[in-house]
Design a protein around this motif. Structure first.
Motif, PDB file in Angstrom:
ATOM      1  N   ALA A  53       0.827  -1.206   0.150  1.00 20.64           N
ATOM      2  CA  ALA A  53      -0.100   0.048   0.118  1.00 20.64           C
ATOM      3  C   ALA A  53       0.827   1.147   0.014  1.00 20.64           C
ATOM      4  N   LYS A  55       4.046   1.473  -1.065  1.00 22.16           N
ATOM      5  CA  LYS A  55       4.997   1.469  -2.291  1.00 22.16           C
ATOM      6  C   LYS A  55       4.242   2.035  -3.333  1.00 22.16           C
ATOM      7  N   ILE A  87      -5.076  -1.228  -9.454  1.00 21.84           N
ATOM      8  CA  ILE A  87      -4.544  -2.254 -10.193  1.00 21.84           C
ATOM      9  C   ILE A  87      -5.584  -2.644 -11.373  1.00 21.84           C
ATOM     10  N   LYS A 101       3.945 -10.042 -11.255  1.00 27.14           N
ATOM     11  CA  LYS A 101       4.158  -8.709 -10.772  1.00 27.14           C
ATOM     12  C   LYS A 101       3.377  -7.839 -11.858  1.00 27.14           C
ATOM     13  N   VAL A 102       2.705  -6.789 -11.699  1.00 29.35           N
ATOM     14  CA  VAL A 102       2.111  -6.056 -12.457  1.00 29.35           C
ATOM     15  C   VAL A 102       2.977  -5.244 -13.399  1.00 29.35           C
ATOM     16  N   ARG A 106       6.387  -1.087 -13.745  1.00 30.67           N
ATOM     17  CA  ARG A 106       6.640  -1.048 -12.141  1.00 30.67           C
ATOM     18  C   ARG A 106       7.562  -2.008 -11.724  1.00 30.67           C
ATOM     19  N   GLY A 110      10.627  -2.917  -6.982  1.00 33.62           N
ATOM     20  CA  GLY A 110      11.167  -3.861  -6.090  1.00 33.62           C
ATOM     21  C   GLY A 110      10.109  -4.887  -5.730  1.00 33.62           C
ATOM     22  N   GLY A 111      10.505  -5.921  -4.852  1.00 41.23           N
ATOM     23  CA  GLY A 111       9.660  -6.862  -4.452  1.00 41.23           C
ATOM     24  C   GLY A 111       9.755  -8.158  -5.283  1.00 41.23           C
ATOM     25  N   ALA A 117       1.349 -14.290  -2.532  1.00 35.57           N
ATOM     26  CA  ALA A 117       1.281 -15.497  -2.470  1.00 35.57           C
ATOM     27  C   ALA A 117       1.505 -16.225  -1.246  1.00 35.57           C
ATOM     28  N   CYS A 140      -6.546   0.909  -4.166  1.00 33.99           N
ATOM     29  CA  CYS A 140      -6.718  -0.822  -3.769  1.00 33.99           C
ATOM     30  C   CYS A 140      -7.122  -1.032  -2.526  1.00 33.99           C
TER      31      CYS A 140
HETATM   32  P1  ADP Z   1       5.673  -7.654  -4.785  1.00 32.89           P
HETATM   33  O1  ADP Z   1       6.538  -8.643  -3.505  1.00 32.89           O
HETATM   34  O2  ADP Z   1       6.386  -7.579  -6.184  1.00 32.89           O
HETATM   35  O3  ADP Z   1       5.114  -6.582  -4.267  1.00 32.89           O
HETATM   36  P2  ADP Z   1       3.199  -8.937  -4.238  1.00 32.89           P
HETATM   37  O4  ADP Z   1       2.969 -10.379  -4.363  1.00 32.89           O
HETATM   38  O5  ADP Z   1       3.249  -8.581  -2.740  1.00 32.89           O
HETATM   39  O6  ADP Z   1       4.525  -8.828  -4.780  1.00 32.89           O
HETATM   40  O7  ADP Z   1       2.092  -8.163  -5.171  1.00 32.89           O
HETATM   41  C1  ADP Z   1       1.812  -8.699  -6.674  1.00 32.89           C
HETATM   42  C2  ADP Z   1       1.680  -7.458  -7.225  1.00 32.89           C
HETATM   43  O8  ADP Z   1       0.332  -6.858  -6.887  1.00 32.89           O
HETATM   44  C3  ADP Z   1       2.727  -6.228  -7.021  1.00 32.89           C
HETATM   45  O9  ADP Z   1       3.760  -6.373  -7.933  1.00 32.89           O
HETATM   46  C4  ADP Z   1       1.849  -5.219  -7.567  1.00 32.89           C
HETATM   47  O10 ADP Z   1       1.888  -4.718  -8.827  1.00 32.89           O
HETATM   48  C5  ADP Z   1       0.411  -5.527  -6.839  1.00 32.89           C
HETATM   49  N1  ADP Z   1      -0.168  -4.927  -5.880  1.00 32.89           N
HETATM   50  C6  ADP Z   1       0.082  -5.422  -4.689  1.00 32.89           C
HETATM   51  N2  ADP Z   1      -0.680  -4.568  -3.651  1.00 32.89           N
HETATM   52  C7  ADP Z   1      -1.067  -3.354  -4.379  1.00 32.89           C
HETATM   53  C8  ADP Z   1      -1.266  -2.066  -4.072  1.00 32.89           C
HETATM   54  N3  ADP Z   1      -2.014  -1.696  -2.719  1.00 32.89           N
HETATM   55  N4  ADP Z   1      -1.468  -1.443  -4.976  1.00 32.89           N
HETATM   56  C9  ADP Z   1      -1.284  -1.498  -6.354  1.00 32.89           C
HETATM   57  N5  ADP Z   1      -0.746  -2.617  -6.759  1.00 32.89           N
HETATM   58  C10 ADP Z   1      -0.567  -3.439  -5.723  1.00 32.89           C
END
Ligand code: ADP
Length: 151
Positions: A53, A55, A87, A101-102, A106, A110-111, A117, A140
């Motif tokens: 949230a 990030k 999203i 990853k979306v 983006r 990071g991440g 999952a 979101c």
């Molecule tokens: P990451 O570790 O890459 O953040 P996550 O499994 O936590 O991976 O999340 C998967 C994807 O869902 C993220 O890469 C992001 O694009 C999307 N996402 C998750 N939470 C949010 C949010 N609050 N707002 C926008 N996109 C989100």
């Protein structure tokens, strides 16, 4: 519920430093309702949701945490809503998949694409569910439920 207040409080500094308003809205809990959870694992779920949230929000955005009790089945529902980038309809069904990853644009955010999952596995292990509601450009909401037991 003390656990929720403590989880909430742990991330006040991070949100403050990110310039994001962070509020808690908690329903009155019944003293007979008991949560049986692995607190460290639930914190992992909460932390992941909050860090996402933060990030995917910018300064001036807000994150609202709501904790509610639902009946039939009796459960605690924690909902974290942000006013960040959101999203797309196309990506939304996949965000709980491993390594998803979306969009490439983006990918420098990071991440690992594993956080949600793992969060899903932990919540399901506790007998709960996790789900997301979002629209691109309109923030979101990630919610998870945990069963409550009567004492
Ligand atoms: P990451 O570790 O890459 O953040 P996550 O499994 O936590 O991976 O999340 C998967 C994807 O869902 C993220 O890469 C992001 O694009 C999307 N996402 C998750 N939470 C949010 C949010 N609050 N707002 C926008 N996109 C989100």
């Amino acid at each position: 519920m003390t656990m929720i207040r403590q989880l909430f409080a742990k991330y006040e500094l991070d949100t403050q430093n990110a310039g994001i308003a962070y509020t808690l809205n908690m329903a009155q809990m019944n003293a007979q309702d008991m949560l049986t959870v692995d607190v460290d694992r639930i914190e992992q779920v909460y932390a992941n949701i909050i860090y996402n949230a933060i990030k995917f929000s910018t300064r001036g955005c807000s994150i609202q945490v709501q904790a509610q009790i639902r009946d039939q089945p009796r459960e605690l529902v924690v909902r974290v809503s942000d006013t960040g980038v959101g999203i797309s309809e196309e990506d939304l069904p996949h965000i709980f998949e491993r390594f998803y990853k979306v969009s490439k644009s983006r990918s420098n955010s990071g991440g690992s694409g594993l956080g949600l999952a793992i969060a899903k596995e932990i919540v399901q292990y506790h007998g709960g569910q996790i789900w997301a509601e979002s629209r691109l450009g309109q923030g979101c909401s990630i919610s998870f439920s945990l069963p409550l037991h009567r004492i």
